[in-house]
Scaffold this motif. Structure first.
Motif, PDB file in Angstrom:
ATOM      1  N   SER A 171      12.087  13.710  56.095  1.00 25.33           N
ATOM      2  CA  SER A 171      12.756  13.599  57.398  1.00 25.33           C
ATOM      3  C   SER A 171      12.810  14.957  58.084  1.00 25.33           C
ATOM      4  O   SER A 171      12.645  15.052  59.311  1.00 25.33           O
ATOM      5  N   LEU A 172      13.020  16.022  57.311  1.00 22.89           N
ATOM      6  CA  LEU A 172      13.030  17.371  57.883  1.00 22.89           C
ATOM      7  C   LEU A 172      11.667  17.728  58.465  1.00 22.89           C
ATOM      8  O   LEU A 172      11.563  18.201  59.608  1.00 22.89           O
ATOM      9  N   ALA A 173      10.619  17.506  57.685  1.00 26.85           N
ATOM     10  CA  ALA A 173       9.277  17.863  58.123  1.00 26.85           C
ATOM     11  C   ALA A 173       8.870  17.070  59.362  1.00 26.85           C
ATOM     12  O   ALA A 173       8.298  17.617  60.315  1.00 26.85           O
ATOM     13  N   THR A 174       9.181  15.790  59.367  1.00 30.33           N
ATOM     14  CA  THR A 174       8.808  14.936  60.503  1.00 30.33           C
ATOM     15  C   THR A 174       9.494  15.390  61.778  1.00 30.33           C
ATOM     16  O   THR A 174       8.876  15.440  62.857  1.00 30.33           O
ATOM     17  N   LEU A 197      13.243  22.724  65.545  1.00 30.19           N
ATOM     18  CA  LEU A 197      14.149  23.468  64.671  1.00 30.19           C
ATOM     19  C   LEU A 197      15.580  22.966  64.803  1.00 30.19           C
ATOM     20  O   LEU A 197      16.317  22.884  63.808  1.00 30.19           O
ATOM     21  N   ARG A 198      15.978  22.616  66.021  1.00 30.62           N
ATOM     22  CA  ARG A 198      17.332  22.079  66.213  1.00 30.62           C
ATOM     23  C   ARG A 198      17.489  20.738  65.513  1.00 30.62           C
ATOM     24  O   ARG A 198      18.514  20.480  64.861  1.00 30.62           O
ATOM     25  N   ALA A 199      16.477  19.883  65.626  1.00 34.78           N
ATOM     26  CA  ALA A 199      16.528  18.594  64.938  1.00 34.78           C
ATOM     27  C   ALA A 199      16.548  18.802  63.424  1.00 34.78           C
ATOM     28  O   ALA A 199      17.281  18.119  62.691  1.00 34.78           O
ATOM     29  N   PHE A 200      15.757  19.729  62.954  1.00 30.68           N
ATOM     30  CA  PHE A 200      15.698  20.098  61.538  1.00 30.68           C
ATOM     31  C   PHE A 200      17.091  20.500  61.050  1.00 30.68           C
ATOM     32  O   PHE A 200      17.576  20.020  60.010  1.00 30.68           O
ATOM     33  N   ALA A 201      17.751  21.362  61.812  1.00 29.73           N
ATOM     34  CA  ALA A 201      19.080  21.844  61.427  1.00 29.73           C
ATOM     35  C   ALA A 201      20.113  20.724  61.439  1.00 29.73           C
ATOM     36  O   ALA A 201      21.005  20.678  60.579  1.00 29.73           O
ATOM     37  N   ARG A 202      20.013  19.798  62.396  1.00 33.06           N
ATOM     38  CA  ARG A 202      20.968  18.688  62.468  1.00 33.06           C
ATOM     39  C   ARG A 202      20.829  17.768  61.258  1.00 33.06           C
ATOM     40  O   ARG A 202      21.822  17.296  60.704  1.00 33.06           O
ATOM     41  N   GLN A 237      21.960  28.244  63.914  1.00 34.23           N
ATOM     42  CA  GLN A 237      21.735  29.685  63.914  1.00 34.23           C
ATOM     43  C   GLN A 237      20.915  30.114  62.696  1.00 34.23           C
ATOM     44  O   GLN A 237      20.012  30.953  62.792  1.00 34.23           O
ATOM     45  N   PHE A 238      21.199  29.507  61.543  1.00 34.31           N
ATOM     46  CA  PHE A 238      20.487  29.887  60.320  1.00 34.31           C
ATOM     47  C   PHE A 238      18.988  29.627  60.459  1.00 34.31           C
ATOM     48  O   PHE A 238      18.168  30.502  60.158  1.00 34.31           O
ATOM     49  N   PHE A 239      18.612  28.436  60.904  1.00 38.63           N
ATOM     50  CA  PHE A 239      17.204  28.086  60.942  1.00 38.63           C
ATOM     51  C   PHE A 239      16.463  28.665  62.151  1.00 38.63           C
ATOM     52  O   PHE A 239      15.231  28.704  62.163  1.00 38.63           O
ATOM     53  N   ARG A 240      17.193  29.148  63.139  1.00 38.74           N
ATOM     54  CA  ARG A 240      16.535  29.793  64.269  1.00 38.74           C
ATOM     55  C   ARG A 240      16.547  31.308  64.140  1.00 38.74           C
ATOM     56  O   ARG A 240      16.052  32.013  65.013  1.00 38.74           O
ATOM     57  N   ASP A 241      17.081  31.810  63.043  1.00 42.63           N
ATOM     58  CA  ASP A 241      17.290  33.244  62.893  1.00 42.63           C
ATOM     59  C   ASP A 241      16.296  33.832  61.892  1.00 42.63           C
ATOM     60  O   ASP A 241      16.615  34.072  60.740  1.00 42.63           O
TER      61      ASP A 241
END
Length: 347
Positions: A171-174, A197-202, A237-241
């Protein structure tokens, strides 16, 4: 926070992976804490976790901790794919970006084995330990090099990635690659797939901590003032940083394929691989971990000759192992201290 710049580098040269692909001019980034003793017998290996760098492991290292650099020589190798070691973001053509080859846990450990033996001349490890994917590497070390590992303490991780865990990863990769800006992995450095990336983080936010963590609003103990503040300030913030999307996907593939049964010589037989572990192994799953539940570790432990399971109590889920909650940190540190005090395997 940008990636750390203080890592040391071990040149691996050309590395042929389990897939048969050769990474040319590969590099393993690492950091050490403490001093190696004269007979090279005080080294502890503490691999990194998904998207983590060596600096993200430092919360469990200190003179007030079991991993005391005044006593131990602690080696923290960065996984291939994490942006510091050879990764999609820094690999040369033809393995740059989305063309980075599949790297298994066995590949990771064999590179680390070369660092430990060739560079440092170490032949025995009093302890291997790690969180999450670091736990997967801990299991892999105990299976692939049982003659070296005296004790193992994997926490909040597993010897094999379960099907439910794989659903989470897919689900993360998709979500990430669905962003048009991903551009099949050939996005420009200044045009990251931010929507992806935002969807990934959510998605991650619903799995990293437990339902009870949210019900009790434990995020307030981390300094956040509302649920939205936490979702943006912690997760997004973590995944966009400083985390490169292709690196995230490469590490996901490693995680997804995790299985000590795929170690050469076991032909996919996970139980046989676990039975081959010689050292005392204490697994520390978290009570409410949604993707590495205690049941998985209890299943694995029955096949390990000197295997034990001790569940980390509480509501922090997978992040019980992330160094954010002092109560959980004390539990993990105490378990490691107890293991270091007991006799280990001597080959």
């Amino acid at each position: 926070m940008p990636p750390p710049t203080d890592a040391q580098t071990f040149d691996l040269g050309d590395v042929t992976l389990a897939s048969g692909t050769t990474l040319r001019g590969a590099r393993l980034a690492y950091q050490v804490y403490g001093s190696l003793n004269a007979d090279r017998t005080n080294a502890i290996l503490y691999p990194t976790w998904y998207s983590g760098w060596h600096t993200d492991n430092e919360w469990l290292i200190g003179t007030d901790k079991a991993l005391n650099p005044d006593e131990w020589f602690i080696i923290v190798p960065n996984m291939l794919g994490n942006g510091l070691s050879t990764s999609p973001s820094n690999a040369d053509s033809p393995h740059d970006h989305a063309r980075f080859p599949m790297v298994t846990f066995a590949d990771q450990v064999e590179c680390q084995y070369r660092l430990v033996t060739e560079h440092f001349g170490i032949r025995t490890l009093p302890l291997v330990t790690g969180w999450s994917m670091g736990a997967g590497q801990t299991y892999q070390w105990a299976v692939a090099h049982p003659e070296m590992v005296q004790r193992a303490v994997p926490f909040c991780g597993s010897s094999v990635t379960a099907a439910h865990n794989q659903v989470f990863l897919e689900s993360l990769a998709t979500a990430l690659v669905a962003d048009a800006a991903y551009a099949d992995g050939d996005y420009a450095p200044d045009r990251l797939p931010v929507k992806g990336l935002r969807a990934f983080a959510r998605i991650y936010s619903g799995w990293g901590f437990s339902q009870a963590f949210y019900w009790q609003e434990e995020w307030r103990t981390l300094g956040f003032t509302s649920l939205d503040d936490f979702l943006y300030g912690f997760w997004e913030q973590f995944f966009r940083d400083g985390r490169d999307p292709n690196n995230l996907l490469a590490m996901l593939r490693t995680w997804h394929a995790g299985n000590v049964g795929n170690t050469p010589g076991f032909n996919g037989d996970t139980r046989a691989a676990l039975r081959s572990i010689r050292c005392p192994l204490l697994s520390l799953p978290a009570e409410k971990d949604l993707y590495f539940p205690p049941e998985d570790e209890q299943w694995a432990s029955q096949f390990i000759p000197d295997g034990q399971v001790r569940v980390i109590p509480g509501v922090w889920g997978h992040f019980a192992g992330g160094g954010k909650n002092p109560v959980d940190t004390k539990f993990i540190d105490g378990a490691i201290a107890e293991m270091l005090a007991r006799p280990g395997y001597v080959g």
